[in-house]
Design an enzyme around this catalytic site. Sequence first.
Site, PDB file in Angstrom:
ATOM      1  N   LYS A 151      -8.924  52.150 -11.732  1.00  0.00           N
ATOM      2  CA  LYS A 151      -7.806  51.204 -11.939  1.00  0.00           C
ATOM      3  C   LYS A 151      -6.911  51.715 -13.066  1.00  0.00           C
ATOM      4  O   LYS A 151      -5.693  51.778 -12.923  1.00  0.00           O
ATOM      5  CB  LYS A 151      -8.359  49.842 -12.324  1.00  0.00           C
ATOM      6  CG  LYS A 151      -7.359  48.869 -12.904  1.00  0.00           C
ATOM      7  CD  LYS A 151      -7.934  47.512 -13.214  1.00  0.00           C
ATOM      8  CE  LYS A 151      -8.607  47.396 -14.540  1.00  0.00           C
ATOM      9  NZ  LYS A 151      -7.705  47.239 -15.698  1.00  0.00           N
ATOM     10  N   ASN A 152      -7.534  52.131 -14.159  1.00  0.00           N
ATOM     11  CA  ASN A 152      -6.755  52.490 -15.346  1.00  0.00           C
ATOM     12  C   ASN A 152      -6.122  53.866 -15.261  1.00  0.00           C
ATOM     13  O   ASN A 152      -5.313  54.228 -16.119  1.00  0.00           O
ATOM     14  CB  ASN A 152      -7.605  52.346 -16.607  1.00  0.00           C
ATOM     15  CG  ASN A 152      -7.906  50.883 -16.906  1.00  0.00           C
ATOM     16  OD1 ASN A 152      -7.329  49.989 -16.283  1.00  0.00           O
ATOM     17  ND2 ASN A 152      -8.826  50.633 -17.799  1.00  0.00           N
ATOM     18  N   ARG A 156      -1.187  42.872 -18.170  1.00  0.00           N
ATOM     19  CA  ARG A 156      -0.528  43.464 -19.330  1.00  0.00           C
ATOM     20  C   ARG A 156      -0.096  44.898 -19.068  1.00  0.00           C
ATOM     21  O   ARG A 156       0.839  45.381 -19.683  1.00  0.00           O
ATOM     22  CB  ARG A 156      -1.421  43.486 -20.541  1.00  0.00           C
ATOM     23  CG  ARG A 156      -2.519  42.567 -20.652  1.00  0.00           C
ATOM     24  CD  ARG A 156      -3.398  42.874 -21.820  1.00  0.00           C
ATOM     25  NE  ARG A 156      -2.923  44.018 -22.574  1.00  0.00           N
ATOM     26  CZ  ARG A 156      -1.865  43.982 -23.415  1.00  0.00           C
ATOM     27  NH1 ARG A 156      -1.226  42.864 -23.551  1.00  0.00           N
ATOM     28  NH2 ARG A 156      -1.471  45.049 -24.065  1.00  0.00           N
ATOM     29  N   CYS A 164      -4.444  38.082 -24.536  1.00  0.00           N
ATOM     30  CA  CYS A 164      -5.319  37.753 -23.409  1.00  0.00           C
ATOM     31  C   CYS A 164      -6.652  37.350 -24.046  1.00  0.00           C
ATOM     32  O   CYS A 164      -6.771  37.268 -25.260  1.00  0.00           O
ATOM     33  CB  CYS A 164      -5.490  38.940 -22.468  1.00  0.00           C
ATOM     34  SG  CYS A 164      -6.441  40.261 -23.192  1.00  0.00           S
ATOM     35  N   ARG A 207      -3.446  41.923 -28.380  1.00  0.00           N
ATOM     36  CA  ARG A 207      -2.927  43.022 -27.540  1.00  0.00           C
ATOM     37  C   ARG A 207      -1.442  43.305 -27.843  1.00  0.00           C
ATOM     38  O   ARG A 207      -0.583  43.220 -26.978  1.00  0.00           O
ATOM     39  CB  ARG A 207      -3.125  42.726 -26.056  1.00  0.00           C
ATOM     40  CG  ARG A 207      -4.509  42.278 -25.659  1.00  0.00           C
ATOM     41  CD  ARG A 207      -5.545  43.378 -25.741  1.00  0.00           C
ATOM     42  NE  ARG A 207      -5.353  44.452 -24.805  1.00  0.00           N
ATOM     43  CZ  ARG A 207      -5.772  44.437 -23.541  1.00  0.00           C
ATOM     44  NH1 ARG A 207      -6.341  43.362 -23.070  1.00  0.00           N
ATOM     45  NH2 ARG A 207      -5.600  45.468 -22.745  1.00  0.00           N
ATOM     46  N   PRO A 208      -1.051  43.558 -29.077  1.00  0.00           N
ATOM     47  CA  PRO A 208       0.366  43.843 -29.371  1.00  0.00           C
ATOM     48  C   PRO A 208       0.821  45.144 -28.710  1.00  0.00           C
ATOM     49  O   PRO A 208      -0.005  45.936 -28.248  1.00  0.00           O
ATOM     50  CB  PRO A 208       0.372  43.988 -30.893  1.00  0.00           C
ATOM     51  CG  PRO A 208      -1.014  44.377 -31.246  1.00  0.00           C
ATOM     52  CD  PRO A 208      -1.906  43.701 -30.260  1.00  0.00           C
ATOM     53  N   ASP A 216       3.360  46.950 -30.411  1.00  0.00           N
ATOM     54  CA  ASP A 216       4.245  47.485 -31.459  1.00  0.00           C
ATOM     55  C   ASP A 216       4.292  49.007 -31.463  1.00  0.00           C
ATOM     56  O   ASP A 216       5.344  49.606 -31.719  1.00  0.00           O
ATOM     57  CB  ASP A 216       3.802  46.957 -32.834  1.00  0.00           C
ATOM     58  CG  ASP A 216       2.344  47.270 -33.127  1.00  0.00           C
ATOM     59  OD1 ASP A 216       1.481  46.927 -32.278  1.00  0.00           O
ATOM     60  OD2 ASP A 216       2.060  47.888 -34.154  1.00  0.00           O
ATOM     61  N   ASP A 243     -14.940  48.928 -22.788  1.00  0.00           N
ATOM     62  CA  ASP A 243     -15.005  48.277 -21.466  1.00  0.00           C
ATOM     63  C   ASP A 243     -16.414  48.234 -20.907  1.00  0.00           C
ATOM     64  O   ASP A 243     -16.614  47.652 -19.842  1.00  0.00           O
ATOM     65  CB  ASP A 243     -14.086  49.009 -20.468  1.00  0.00           C
ATOM     66  CG  ASP A 243     -12.638  48.865 -20.839  1.00  0.00           C
ATOM     67  OD1 ASP A 243     -11.805  49.602 -20.303  1.00  0.00           O
ATOM     68  OD2 ASP A 243     -12.340  48.017 -21.694  1.00  0.00           O
ATOM     69  N   ARG A 288      -9.945  41.694 -10.501  1.00  0.00           N
ATOM     70  CA  ARG A 288      -8.870  42.507 -11.066  1.00  0.00           C
ATOM     71  C   ARG A 288      -9.274  43.973 -11.136  1.00  0.00           C
ATOM     72  O   ARG A 288      -8.450  44.865 -11.006  1.00  0.00           O
ATOM     73  CB  ARG A 288      -8.517  42.024 -12.481  1.00  0.00           C
ATOM     74  CG  ARG A 288      -7.913  40.646 -12.540  1.00  0.00           C
ATOM     75  CD  ARG A 288      -7.397  40.335 -13.913  1.00  0.00           C
ATOM     76  NE  ARG A 288      -6.580  41.440 -14.395  1.00  0.00           N
ATOM     77  CZ  ARG A 288      -6.106  41.513 -15.628  1.00  0.00           C
ATOM     78  NH1 ARG A 288      -6.375  40.561 -16.509  1.00  0.00           N
ATOM     79  NH2 ARG A 288      -5.348  42.532 -16.015  1.00  0.00           N
TER      80      ARG A 288
HETATM   81  C1  EPZ Z   1      -6.391  50.154 -22.173  1.00  0.00           C
HETATM   82  O1  EPZ Z   1      -5.772  48.991 -22.688  1.00  0.00           O
HETATM   83  C2  EPZ Z   1      -7.154  49.705 -20.942  1.00  0.00           C
HETATM   84  N1  EPZ Z   1      -6.218  49.179 -19.943  1.00  0.00           N
HETATM   85  C3  EPZ Z   1      -8.179  48.647 -21.340  1.00  0.00           C
HETATM   86  O2  EPZ Z   1      -8.923  48.340 -20.171  1.00  0.00           O
HETATM   87  C4  EPZ Z   1      -9.128  49.233 -22.380  1.00  0.00           C
HETATM   88  O3  EPZ Z   1     -10.011  48.234 -22.799  1.00  0.00           O
HETATM   89  C5  EPZ Z   1      -8.307  49.747 -23.580  1.00  0.00           C
HETATM   90  O4  EPZ Z   1      -7.322  50.701 -23.122  1.00  0.00           O
HETATM   91  C6  EPZ Z   1      -9.183  50.434 -24.621  1.00  0.00           C
HETATM   92  O5  EPZ Z   1      -9.859  51.502 -24.020  1.00  0.00           O
HETATM   93  C7  EPZ Z   1      -5.514  50.057 -19.193  1.00  0.00           C
HETATM   94  O6  EPZ Z   1      -5.626  51.270 -19.322  1.00  0.00           O
HETATM   95  C8  EPZ Z   1      -4.602  49.458 -18.164  1.00  0.00           C
HETATM   96  P1  EPZ Z   1      -5.078  50.106 -26.418  1.00  0.00           P
HETATM   97  P2  EPZ Z   1      -4.628  49.142 -23.825  1.00  0.00           P
HETATM   98  O7  EPZ Z   1      -3.602  50.087 -26.528  1.00  0.00           O
HETATM   99  O8  EPZ Z   1      -3.858  50.386 -23.630  1.00  0.00           O
HETATM  100  C9  EPZ Z   1      -4.309  47.890 -30.509  1.00  0.00           C
HETATM  101  C10 EPZ Z   1      -9.985  46.967 -18.644  1.00  0.00           C
HETATM  102  O9  EPZ Z   1     -11.007  46.336 -18.815  1.00  0.00           O
HETATM  103  N2  EPZ Z   1      -2.881  48.152 -30.252  1.00  0.00           N
HETATM  104  O10 EPZ Z   1      -5.770  51.425 -26.370  1.00  0.00           O
HETATM  105  O11 EPZ Z   1      -3.885  47.843 -23.863  1.00  0.00           O
HETATM  106  C11 EPZ Z   1      -4.915  46.920 -29.504  1.00  0.00           C
HETATM  107  O12 EPZ Z   1      -4.677  45.581 -29.917  1.00  0.00           O
HETATM  108  C12 EPZ Z   1      -8.901  46.984 -19.694  1.00  0.00           C
HETATM  109  O13 EPZ Z   1      -9.748  47.702 -17.631  1.00  0.00           O
HETATM  110  C13 EPZ Z   1      -1.951  47.795 -31.235  1.00  0.00           C
HETATM  111  O14 EPZ Z   1      -2.298  47.267 -32.285  1.00  0.00           O
HETATM  112  O15 EPZ Z   1      -5.513  49.280 -25.118  1.00  0.00           O
HETATM  113  C14 EPZ Z   1      -6.372  47.284 -29.533  1.00  0.00           C
HETATM  114  O16 EPZ Z   1      -6.988  46.643 -30.619  1.00  0.00           O
HETATM  115  C15 EPZ Z   1      -9.162  45.919 -20.721  1.00  0.00           C
HETATM  116  N3  EPZ Z   1      -0.637  48.040 -30.984  1.00  0.00           N
HETATM  117  C16 EPZ Z   1      -6.354  48.806 -29.776  1.00  0.00           C
HETATM  118  O17 EPZ Z   1      -5.048  49.106 -30.278  1.00  0.00           O
HETATM  119  C17 EPZ Z   1      -0.195  48.631 -29.827  1.00  0.00           C
HETATM  120  O18 EPZ Z   1       1.025  48.843 -29.667  1.00  0.00           O
HETATM  121  C18 EPZ Z   1      -6.577  49.639 -28.523  1.00  0.00           C
HETATM  122  O19 EPZ Z   1      -5.672  49.177 -27.562  1.00  0.00           O
HETATM  123  C19 EPZ Z   1      -1.158  48.970 -28.845  1.00  0.00           C
HETATM  124  C20 EPZ Z   1      -2.492  48.729 -29.082  1.00  0.00           C
END
Ligand code: EPZ
Length: 419
Positions: free
Chosen positions: A22-23, A94, A118, A123-124, A126, A306, A398
Site C-alpha cells: 500500500k505504502n 492522509r 488521526c 500527523r503534521p 510542516d 507499523d 484500508r
Molecule cells: C508513513 O506515514 C506511512 N504511510 C505510515 O504508515 C507509517 O506509519 C509512517 O510513514 C512511519 O513509518 C504511508 O507511507 C502512506 P512520517 P507518514 O511523515 O509519512 C512526524 C500505515 O499503517 N512528522 O514518516 O505520514 C510525524 O508526526 C501508515 O500504513 C512531522 O512532525 O509518516 C511522525 O511523528 C500509518 N512533520 C513522524 O514525523 C511532518 O511534516 C514520522 O512521520 C511529517 C512528519
Amino acid sequence: MDKIVIEGGARLSGEVRTGGSKNAILPLMASSLLVDGCMTITNVPRLRDIDTFNALLRHLGADVSADYKAGVLKIKTSAINGTEAPYNLVKTMRASILVLGPLVTRFKKARVSLPGGCAIGARPVDLHLKGLIKMGASVSVEHGYVNVTAERLKGANIYLDIPSVTGTENLMLAAVYADGKTVIENAALEPEVTCLAEALVKMGALIRGIGTDTLTIEGVSELKPIEIKAIPDRIEAGTFMAAVAMTRGNVLIKDCPLEHLDALSSKLREAGAEIRSEDGGVRVIGNWPIDSVDIKTAAYPGFPTDMQAQIMAMMTIAKGLSVVKETVFENRFMHVSELKRMGADISIDGRTAVVRGVKGLSGAPLMATDLRASASLILAGMVAEGKTEVSRIYHLDRGYERIEEKLKKLGANIERIKE
Ligand code: EPZ
C-alpha cells in the site's frame, strides 16, 4: 459496518502470498500526475486507501481503471483539469497530501485539504511545506486548506528534521521538474521511498543516492509514463509472520520481502520463532512458550512502528515482561485498552508500554480504532479462548486485502459478518 468474528485456538498452517505494498503504491499513483499518458502499476491489491486515491485522481481529471482481479491499475493523466484535493477525500486518507508535490511542480499550483490528525497522532505536514518553501513555492494555509503556488520550483538544499516517509516522497516528486539540483538530507530510507525513486528514474528523472539518507535530484523538463510492479507489502508480510509465531503455526509466506524485515525477524527469532527462506518464500514456525522481547520503534531500518501493535499482541501471552517504546507517533497505543479487555496485563507511561505476559487471553467484543491496531486485535482474537468480535473493521480494509479470507485459508476460525 462489517465486523470480524474469531473463535480462538487454531494453529495456522499452509501457504499465503503477500500482496503489493500500500505504502509503495500510493506514491506511485501520485507520480502519475507528473506525466501525460498512461501509467500502469501492477501487483496492486484491493484496498480502501487505493480506492480513495483512485477517487482523488479522478477528481483531478485522471481516467483511472482498476482491474483488481489482475491487480492492475491504469492511470491516464492527459486530461488533468484540477489541482484541488478536497477535505472529504483527504480526511479519510492522509496520504492524499502526496498530490501536493506533483501538482505544484507540473501545474504551478495546488490546493490540498490539510490531512488533520488521526487516531495515532497529530500527523503534521510542516516538513513537506518547509521543503516546498525552500524550493521557492509560496504557501498559505486557510480554511483548513494549504494553498501552494510556484511559477517554477527551483532546486534547493533541504534538511528534514525528521526522516519523514511521505515528506521525502512529496519533495522528491516536486524536485524532478524543479530548475536545478535539489538535495534532500536526512531522507527516509523506507523501501517504499526507494521503490518510488527507482520508478521516477525509469520515467526519466535524474536521482542519485537512492537507498541512502541523501537524495540528489537534478530537475528535468519531461518524464514519460511507465509500467511498474509494486514491491510486496512488508507490513502485511510481518503481520502474517506474527500471526504464525503467536499461534504456534507453520506457514510458507510467498512474496515475503524478508530483506525489508530484518528488525522484525530478529525480534521474532528472539521470541522463539523459526524463520528461514524456503521454496522462494519464507517459512515461519511458531514455538511456545513465547519469550518476551523489548521493542523500540524507529525509522527504517529500525523496528517498524507499523508492526508495534501486532508484536504487542504477541507479547501479551509471552513468558515474562516486555517493554514497548513507541518513538515515531505520539499516540499509537490505541490497541492497549482493547487488549486489556481480553485480559492482557499492560501499563502505559507516556510512549512506553510495559506488557506482562499472561497465561492466555479471553475472547471479547472489541472496537478497531486504526489500521494496525485492528490487525493486532485480530491476532489477539486468534489466540484467545472463546469468541472475539472486532467491529469498525473498515480501518482494517484500508491496508489489508480480505485478511479474514487469507487467515481462514491458513486454518483460522474467522468470519466477516456484514452488519
Ligand atoms: C508513513 O506515514 C506511512 N504511510 C505510515 O504508515 C507509517 O506509519 C509512517 O510513514 C512511519 O513509518 C504511508 O507511507 C502512506 P512520517 P507518514 O511523515 O509519512 C512526524 C500505515 O499503517 N512528522 O514518516 O505520514 C510525524 O508526526 C501508515 O500504513 C512531522 O512532525 O509518516 C511522525 O511523528 C500509518 N512533520 C513522524 O514525523 C511532518 O511534516 C514520522 O512521520 C511529517 C512528519
